[in-house]
Write an enzyme that holds these catalytic residues in place. Structure first.
Site, PDB file in Angstrom:
ATOM      1  N   GLY A  18      32.690  34.035  33.782  1.00  0.00           N
ATOM      2  CA  GLY A  18      31.320  34.424  33.407  1.00  0.00           C
ATOM      3  C   GLY A  18      30.539  34.943  34.598  1.00  0.00           C
ATOM      4  O   GLY A  18      29.362  34.649  34.755  1.00  0.00           O
ATOM      5  N   ALA A  21      31.529  40.568  35.854  1.00  0.00           N
ATOM      6  CA  ALA A  21      32.576  41.219  35.057  1.00  0.00           C
ATOM      7  C   ALA A  21      32.675  40.598  33.664  1.00  0.00           C
ATOM      8  O   ALA A  21      32.710  41.312  32.650  1.00  0.00           O
ATOM      9  CB  ALA A  21      33.918  41.111  35.777  1.00  0.00           C
ATOM     10  N   SER A  45      33.166  28.363  34.149  1.00  0.00           N
ATOM     11  CA  SER A  45      32.938  27.033  34.676  1.00  0.00           C
ATOM     12  C   SER A  45      31.720  27.065  35.592  1.00  0.00           C
ATOM     13  O   SER A  45      31.765  27.656  36.663  1.00  0.00           O
ATOM     14  CB  SER A  45      34.187  26.577  35.448  1.00  0.00           C
ATOM     15  OG  SER A  45      33.835  25.524  36.300  1.00  0.00           O
ATOM     16  N   LYS A  84      17.329  52.441  43.627  1.00  0.00           N
ATOM     17  CA  LYS A  84      18.229  52.867  44.703  1.00  0.00           C
ATOM     18  C   LYS A  84      18.491  54.367  44.544  1.00  0.00           C
ATOM     19  O   LYS A  84      19.100  54.780  43.561  1.00  0.00           O
ATOM     20  CB  LYS A  84      19.538  52.060  44.624  1.00  0.00           C
ATOM     21  CG  LYS A  84      20.577  52.543  45.610  1.00  0.00           C
ATOM     22  CD  LYS A  84      21.859  51.733  45.535  1.00  0.00           C
ATOM     23  CE  LYS A  84      22.960  52.382  46.355  1.00  0.00           C
ATOM     24  NZ  LYS A  84      24.271  51.765  46.179  1.00  0.00           N
ATOM     25  N   GLN A 156      18.454  73.770  40.443  1.00  0.00           N
ATOM     26  CA  GLN A 156      19.363  72.747  40.999  1.00  0.00           C
ATOM     27  C   GLN A 156      18.652  71.874  42.028  1.00  0.00           C
ATOM     28  O   GLN A 156      19.059  70.747  42.270  1.00  0.00           O
ATOM     29  CB  GLN A 156      20.559  73.427  41.649  1.00  0.00           C
ATOM     30  CG  GLN A 156      21.525  74.043  40.663  1.00  0.00           C
ATOM     31  CD  GLN A 156      22.604  74.847  41.347  1.00  0.00           C
ATOM     32  OE1 GLN A 156      22.420  75.314  42.471  1.00  0.00           O
ATOM     33  NE2 GLN A 156      23.723  75.030  40.683  1.00  0.00           N
ATOM     34  N   VAL A 194      47.300  27.470  31.531  1.00  0.00           N
ATOM     35  CA  VAL A 194      47.414  28.689  30.713  1.00  0.00           C
ATOM     36  C   VAL A 194      48.813  28.670  30.099  1.00  0.00           C
ATOM     37  O   VAL A 194      49.809  28.620  30.833  1.00  0.00           O
ATOM     38  CB  VAL A 194      47.233  29.955  31.584  1.00  0.00           C
ATOM     39  CG1 VAL A 194      47.344  31.216  30.728  1.00  0.00           C
ATOM     40  CG2 VAL A 194      45.904  29.919  32.336  1.00  0.00           C
ATOM     41  N   LEU A 339      36.891  41.405  40.117  1.00  0.00           N
ATOM     42  CA  LEU A 339      37.649  40.978  41.294  1.00  0.00           C
ATOM     43  C   LEU A 339      39.061  40.534  40.924  1.00  0.00           C
ATOM     44  O   LEU A 339      39.968  40.600  41.753  1.00  0.00           O
ATOM     45  CB  LEU A 339      36.896  39.852  42.002  1.00  0.00           C
ATOM     46  CG  LEU A 339      35.472  40.234  42.470  1.00  0.00           C
ATOM     47  CD1 LEU A 339      34.737  39.014  43.009  1.00  0.00           C
ATOM     48  CD2 LEU A 339      35.514  41.336  43.520  1.00  0.00           C
ATOM     49  N   THR A 350      31.050  50.131  44.694  1.00  0.00           N
ATOM     50  CA  THR A 350      31.894  50.662  43.623  1.00  0.00           C
ATOM     51  C   THR A 350      32.473  49.589  42.694  1.00  0.00           C
ATOM     52  O   THR A 350      33.038  49.920  41.650  1.00  0.00           O
ATOM     53  CB  THR A 350      33.082  51.440  44.226  1.00  0.00           C
ATOM     54  OG1 THR A 350      33.721  50.621  45.201  1.00  0.00           O
ATOM     55  CG2 THR A 350      32.608  52.720  44.853  1.00  0.00           C
ATOM     56  N   ILE A 352      31.193  47.077  40.769  1.00  0.00           N
ATOM     57  CA  ILE A 352      30.617  46.938  39.420  1.00  0.00           C
ATOM     58  C   ILE A 352      30.904  48.215  38.619  1.00  0.00           C
ATOM     59  O   ILE A 352      31.190  48.164  37.423  1.00  0.00           O
ATOM     60  CB  ILE A 352      29.101  46.634  39.492  1.00  0.00           C
ATOM     61  CG1 ILE A 352      28.890  45.270  40.161  1.00  0.00           C
ATOM     62  CG2 ILE A 352      28.470  46.647  38.103  1.00  0.00           C
ATOM     63  CD1 ILE A 352      27.439  44.922  40.453  1.00  0.00           C
TER      64      ILE A 352
HETATM   65  P1  FAD Z   1      33.158  36.120  39.908  1.00  0.00           P
HETATM   66  O1  FAD Z   1      31.712  36.381  40.089  1.00  0.00           O
HETATM   67  O2  FAD Z   1      33.855  35.385  41.005  1.00  0.00           O
HETATM   68  O3  FAD Z   1      33.315  35.317  38.555  1.00  0.00           O
HETATM   69  C1  FAD Z   1      34.486  34.583  38.282  1.00  0.00           C
HETATM   70  C2  FAD Z   1      34.226  33.722  37.053  1.00  0.00           C
HETATM   71  O4  FAD Z   1      35.449  33.071  36.702  1.00  0.00           O
HETATM   72  C3  FAD Z   1      33.198  32.632  37.268  1.00  0.00           C
HETATM   73  O5  FAD Z   1      32.369  32.528  36.129  1.00  0.00           O
HETATM   74  C4  FAD Z   1      34.047  31.368  37.409  1.00  0.00           C
HETATM   75  O6  FAD Z   1      33.355  30.234  37.008  1.00  0.00           O
HETATM   76  C5  FAD Z   1      35.184  31.700  36.460  1.00  0.00           C
HETATM   77  N1  FAD Z   1      36.400  30.914  36.729  1.00  0.00           N
HETATM   78  C6  FAD Z   1      37.260  31.024  37.772  1.00  0.00           C
HETATM   79  N2  FAD Z   1      38.230  30.092  37.677  1.00  0.00           N
HETATM   80  C7  FAD Z   1      37.978  29.394  36.534  1.00  0.00           C
HETATM   81  C8  FAD Z   1      38.601  28.280  35.890  1.00  0.00           C
HETATM   82  N3  FAD Z   1      39.684  27.685  36.386  1.00  0.00           N
HETATM   83  N4  FAD Z   1      38.036  27.829  34.761  1.00  0.00           N
HETATM   84  C9  FAD Z   1      36.936  28.393  34.218  1.00  0.00           C
HETATM   85  N5  FAD Z   1      36.298  29.430  34.785  1.00  0.00           N
HETATM   86  C10 FAD Z   1      36.814  29.915  35.929  1.00  0.00           C
HETATM   87  N6  FAD Z   1      29.938  45.106  43.922  1.00  0.00           N
HETATM   88  C11 FAD Z   1      29.052  46.088  43.713  1.00  0.00           C
HETATM   89  O7  FAD Z   1      29.173  46.836  42.738  1.00  0.00           O
HETATM   90  N7  FAD Z   1      28.005  46.266  44.563  1.00  0.00           N
HETATM   91  C12 FAD Z   1      27.847  45.519  45.682  1.00  0.00           C
HETATM   92  O8  FAD Z   1      26.868  45.694  46.406  1.00  0.00           O
HETATM   93  C13 FAD Z   1      28.824  44.533  45.963  1.00  0.00           C
HETATM   94  N8  FAD Z   1      28.742  43.771  47.078  1.00  0.00           N
HETATM   95  C14 FAD Z   1      29.728  42.856  47.333  1.00  0.00           C
HETATM   96  C15 FAD Z   1      29.723  42.157  48.546  1.00  0.00           C
HETATM   97  C16 FAD Z   1      30.758  41.273  48.842  1.00  0.00           C
HETATM   98  C17 FAD Z   1      30.771  40.574  50.169  1.00  0.00           C
HETATM   99  C18 FAD Z   1      31.776  41.034  47.883  1.00  0.00           C
HETATM  100  C19 FAD Z   1      32.875  40.047  48.164  1.00  0.00           C
HETATM  101  C20 FAD Z   1      31.760  41.697  46.676  1.00  0.00           C
HETATM  102  C21 FAD Z   1      30.766  42.624  46.397  1.00  0.00           C
HETATM  103  N9  FAD Z   1      30.767  43.346  45.220  1.00  0.00           N
HETATM  104  C22 FAD Z   1      29.855  44.336  45.016  1.00  0.00           C
HETATM  105  C23 FAD Z   1      31.715  43.019  44.158  1.00  0.00           C
HETATM  106  C24 FAD Z   1      30.995  42.209  43.069  1.00  0.00           C
HETATM  107  O9  FAD Z   1      30.440  41.052  43.634  1.00  0.00           O
HETATM  108  C25 FAD Z   1      31.958  41.846  41.961  1.00  0.00           C
HETATM  109  O10 FAD Z   1      32.637  42.976  41.505  1.00  0.00           O
HETATM  110  C26 FAD Z   1      31.216  41.281  40.773  1.00  0.00           C
HETATM  111  O11 FAD Z   1      30.376  40.255  41.180  1.00  0.00           O
HETATM  112  C27 FAD Z   1      32.155  40.794  39.731  1.00  0.00           C
HETATM  113  O12 FAD Z   1      32.722  39.559  40.077  1.00  0.00           O
HETATM  114  P2  FAD Z   1      33.656  38.860  39.003  1.00  0.00           P
HETATM  115  O13 FAD Z   1      32.849  38.649  37.763  1.00  0.00           O
HETATM  116  O14 FAD Z   1      34.897  39.630  38.913  1.00  0.00           O
HETATM  117  O15 FAD Z   1      34.015  37.463  39.681  1.00  0.00           O
END
Ligand code: FAD
Length: 510
Positions: A18, A21, A45, A84, A156, A194, A339, A350, A352
């Site tokens: 949650g 993504a 979680s 932005k 343009q 799983v 991720l 890039t 998001i």
């Molecule tokens: P997460 O936010 O890590 O979510 C993972 C989810 O999985 C959580 O809800 C967690 O609770 C759940 N989960 C994991 N394991 C379990 C389990 N065993 N049981 C139940 N639930 C579980 N992107 C941009 O587009 N612009 C930016 O400026 C940018 N800056 C960034 C800077 C940094 C330093 C980093 C590292 C990333 C950045 N990103 C940026 C990328 C962006 O943060 C991610 O693409 C975005 O937040 C999506 O993350 P996610 O949802 O994939 O993962």
């Protein structure tokens, strides 16, 4: 529906995670499949939490939430967002040098010839005006102004686009509210196991710490860096690109607001990486992205804190990553987004945007219970190409740097991917752009980086020789004046935010 298709239709989608993504996928798929019998469950979680960064976007995000019926004003207010207009690169070429990569184009093409050939001709004749003087987006960002693009800009010169800086947690909550209204079921629990189907190794069910079991037909892995389903359970390996993208660590910290919020993200080159500043309404997001080969965590922390403009409101948070991607984003009945499918690095915001395109691709190639391998192969090919194109664009920034220091020298010395070499070679030889499939960045963006780093071609379009230099100087001056006048008539970023607040209030009243 075709014979037998109804029985093979996907009935249960399970989203794991949650974060940004997971909730974006839940919102978009619940809207897309509304009116069908498909049930969507999202497991997250709150104990584990989310990555908690990801606050700068590119304009596609506005199309993404627009398609869900959300207005800019509504999202901005819900997510503490600012506008932005682009990214301001500071000190990447040399100390004291800066340029903006705007969301938009440069200048007015003439006689079917790209504008930059005229700019380069004038430059060769001694005109020192920077390319940014011919971009409305770049000028707005440099002046700290913001406005909505004219629906019909007339020429343009008036074309630009904009995106948001937002609080990632608030954005995920906004997506969640929408998704839950559309019927998505949320389960707050830790996944402890799983289960795979014996016959074909497809994902069958999740076991939760409560002991509950959640079965599904299609699983969407949004579990973050851990890649719980695709990586850990299905064993899809990781393609490591750290020889091209040397940064593998980040420290993120929030701070108090320091003055009026700029209308661009600022990325400043540092000892072994770069520092971001993302202005929100009530606070700022900051971070240092660095290479652990060239800088320790302690040095990075010190460097980050020394350069904050506002008071930090928390201890910096450490993050580690390996730039790269999962070999495939879709295996069996599991598609990874965010991720869990890979991560390059935060420069150019890039990640998001890749979630958005992943969702769009999934919608357009939506499977049934047969999971036709042709569909999966197409999804994976498109995803891989798109990620490689983004990778090349990011690598370009490092390759062209002009800084001193071991990290920056290593970036200049590295061998870059052939696909990038081909682009660079054509640009240098002829001022032209190679375009591959699934490019996220248009030629205007590549031009912004080439010109920003003063990497200019040796030959121009021969047709520009026909243009008289004095006439060219007059045309360029007219363009610059017209853009300056336009910017002078636009609101400051602060005024723009008030206008958007007014629009949000009207939207609520309507
Ligand atoms: P997460 O936010 O890590 O979510 C993972 C989810 O999985 C959580 O809800 C967690 O609770 C759940 N989960 C994991 N394991 C379990 C389990 N065993 N049981 C139940 N639930 C579980 N992107 C941009 O587009 N612009 C930016 O400026 C940018 N800056 C960034 C800077 C940094 C330093 C980093 C590292 C990333 C950045 N990103 C940026 C990328 C962006 O943060 C991610 O693409 C975005 O937040 C999506 O993350 P996610 O949802 O994939 O993962």
């Amino acid at each position: 529906m075709m014979d037998g298709a109804a029985e093979r239709a996907i009935e249960r989608i399970v989203i794991v995670g949650g974060g940004t993504a997971g909730w974006m996928a839940a919102a978009a798929l619940s809207a897309h499949l509304s009116g069908t019998d498909v049930a969507i469950t999202l497991v997250e979680s709150s104990e584990i939490g989310t990555v908690g960064v990801g606050e700068a976007t590119i304009p596609t995000i506005r199309r993404f939430y627009g398609a869900l019926g959300m207005s800019d004003a509504e999202v901005m207010q819900a997510c503490d967002a600012t506008a932005k207009l682009g990214i301001c690169f500071v000190d990447w070429l040399r100390d004291g040098h800066s340029f903006v990569h705007p969301f938009g184009r440069f200048g007015q093409d003439l006689k079917g010839i790209d504008f930059h050939h005229y700019w380069l001709k004038a430059r060769a004749a001694g005109d020192r005006a920077q390319l940014g003087n011919y971009s409305l987006g770049s000028l707005l960002a440099s002046e700290g102004h913001a406005t909505l693009p004219a629906p019909d800009p007339g020429s343009q010169l008036g074309i630009f686009d904009w995106a948001l800086h937002f609080d990632a947690a608030l954005f995920a909550q906004h997506m969640r509210r929408f998704a839950e209204k559309m019927g998505v079921q949320r389960v707050d629990a830790r996944i402890t196991d799983v289960a795979l189907r014996g016959a074909d190794g497809f994902v069958e069910a999740l076991t939760l710490d409560s002991g509950a079991r959640i079965e599904g037909d299609l699983f969407i892995d949004c579990s973050g860096f851990r890649s719980l389903l695709l990586g850990e359970k299905l064993g899809v390996s990781y393609e490591d690109w750290s020889h091209w993208l040397l940064c593998d660590g980040a420290l993120a910290v929030q701070s108090e607001r320091a003055g009026l919020p700029p209308s661009c993200t600022t990325v400043t080159a540092r000892t072994a990486g770069w520092q971001w500043r993302i202005p929100l309404r009530k606070r700022e997001g900051n971070g240092l992205v660095f290479s652990s080969r060239f800088q320790s965590d302690d040095q990075a922390r010190e460097e980050l804190l020394a350069h904050l403009l506002g008071e930090p409101t928390m201890e910096p948070r450490k993050l580690r990553f390996t730039p790269g991607r999962r070999q495939v984003a879709w295996a069996k009945n599991c598609v990874a987004l965010g991720l869990a499918s890979g991560f390059l690095e935060p420069l150019e915001s890039t990640s998001i945007a890749l979630i958005e395109t992943g969702i769009e691709r999934l919608k357009s190639l939506f499977p049934d219970k047969d999971f036709d391998p042709t569909v999966i192969a197409e999804y994976n090919e498109q995803s891989a190409e798109e990620m490689e194109r983004v990778r090349d664009f990011l690598v370009l920034h490092y390759k062209l740097n002009g800084r001193t220091g071991a990290f920056w020298q290593a970036c200049r010395d590295m061998d870059v991917p052939d696909s990038l070499n081909a682009k660079l070679a054509l640009w240098r030889a002829r001022g032209a752009f190679v375009r591959y499939r699934w490019e996220m960045f248009s030629p205007a963006s590549w031009l912004a980086i080439y010109a920003g780093f003063e990497d200019l071609p040796t030959r121009l379009d021969p047709a520009v020789a026909a243009v008289d230099n004095a006439q060219l100087t007059r045309s360029l001056e007219t363009m610059r004046r017209s853009l300056r006048d336009t910017v002078a008539d636009t609101p400051t970023h602060e005024e723009f935010l008030e206008i958007m607040d007014g629009a949000a209030a009207q939207g609520r009243a309507a």
